[in-house]
Write a protein that holds these residues in place. Structure first.
Motif, PDB file in Angstrom:
ATOM      1  N   ALA A  90      44.891 -49.082 -47.868  1.00 34.82           N
ATOM      2  CA  ALA A  90      44.435 -48.203 -48.433  1.00 34.82           C
ATOM      3  C   ALA A  90      43.288 -49.038 -46.723  1.00 34.82           C
ATOM      4  O   ALA A  90      42.649 -48.208 -45.875  1.00 34.82           O
ATOM      5  N   GLU A  94      42.193 -46.634 -43.577  1.00 38.03           N
ATOM      6  CA  GLU A  94      40.881 -47.120 -43.239  1.00 38.03           C
ATOM      7  C   GLU A  94      40.608 -47.413 -41.737  1.00 38.03           C
ATOM      8  O   GLU A  94      39.423 -47.254 -41.531  1.00 38.03           O
ATOM      9  N   ARG A 144      35.497 -48.914 -47.118  1.00 40.58           N
ATOM     10  CA  ARG A 144      35.609 -47.482 -47.374  1.00 40.58           C
ATOM     11  C   ARG A 144      37.328 -47.949 -47.677  1.00 40.58           C
ATOM     12  O   ARG A 144      37.776 -46.871 -48.384  1.00 40.58           O
ATOM     13  N   ALA A 145      37.882 -48.857 -46.911  1.00 44.74           N
ATOM     14  CA  ALA A 145      39.414 -49.456 -47.440  1.00 44.74           C
ATOM     15  C   ALA A 145      39.497 -49.888 -48.630  1.00 44.74           C
ATOM     16  O   ALA A 145      39.908 -49.240 -50.198  1.00 44.74           O
ATOM     17  N   ARG A 148      38.042 -46.740 -51.386  1.00 52.96           N
ATOM     18  CA  ARG A 148      39.567 -46.149 -51.352  1.00 52.96           C
ATOM     19  C   ARG A 148      40.955 -46.471 -52.537  1.00 52.96           C
ATOM     20  O   ARG A 148      41.182 -45.812 -53.080  1.00 52.96           O
ATOM     21  N   SER A 152      41.985 -44.123 -56.112  1.00 56.21           N
ATOM     22  CA  SER A 152      42.989 -44.300 -55.871  1.00 56.21           C
ATOM     23  C   SER A 152      43.811 -45.145 -57.261  1.00 56.21           C
ATOM     24  O   SER A 152      45.509 -45.010 -57.453  1.00 56.21           O
TER      25      SER A 152
END
Length: 153
Positions: A90, A94, A144-145, A148, A152
């Protein structure tokens, strides 16, 4: 020399070091685990964070003897069972690594968060990583990572 027994990146180890040896120095200098960085040396920047029994902890001001009998995980051990999957991927997706200096500390902080809260909010990610300094300003991409990776999992 003092012998300290611990689990390091999933492997039981007996490490001999001077009684005042810092965990950071043993990891980097004695064991060659270079992902954990020296930043400020005062537990203020997060660059040296490692997981100790699933919690982010500064290695720069932790004496080796303080992790006796504990589990220590560095970024090099992120393939070990129990580590939230997909964080590294991730961060790459990102583009959350700019210079890379803060990256291992950010990954460790993110892993510690996801271990205790697998589906954090944006605000919870920001709060969890608040003690990790990024000189390049990649904070929004890092957040954001983490989100994410949580989505997931």
């Amino acid at each position: 020399m003092k012998v300290v027994r611990l689990t390091l990146n999933g492997v039981e180890r007996a490490l001999a070091a001077a009684p005042a040896a810092r965990l950071l120095d043993v990891l980097r200098d004695d064991l060659g685990l270079k992902a954990t960085r020296f930043g400020c040396g005062l537990n203020q920047c997060g660059a040296c964070h490692v997981l100790v029994d699933g919690r982010a902890q500064a290695a720069c001001d932790t004496p080796l003897w303080a992790v006796e009998g504990k589990s220590v995980v560095t970024v090099e051990g992120f393939d070990a069972p129990g580590i939230p999957p997909g964080l590294r991927e991730a961060f790459i997706a990102e583009q959350a690594l700019q210079c890379g200096y803060c990256t291992s500390g950010m990954l460790v902080g993110a892993a510690a968060l996801l271990l205790r809260n697998p589906k954090p909010t944006d605000a919870q990610v920001r709060e969890a990583l608040d003690g990790n300094l990024c000189r390049c300003g990649a904070h929004n991409r890092i957040v954001r990572a983490v989100l994410r990776a949580a989505a997931s999992a």
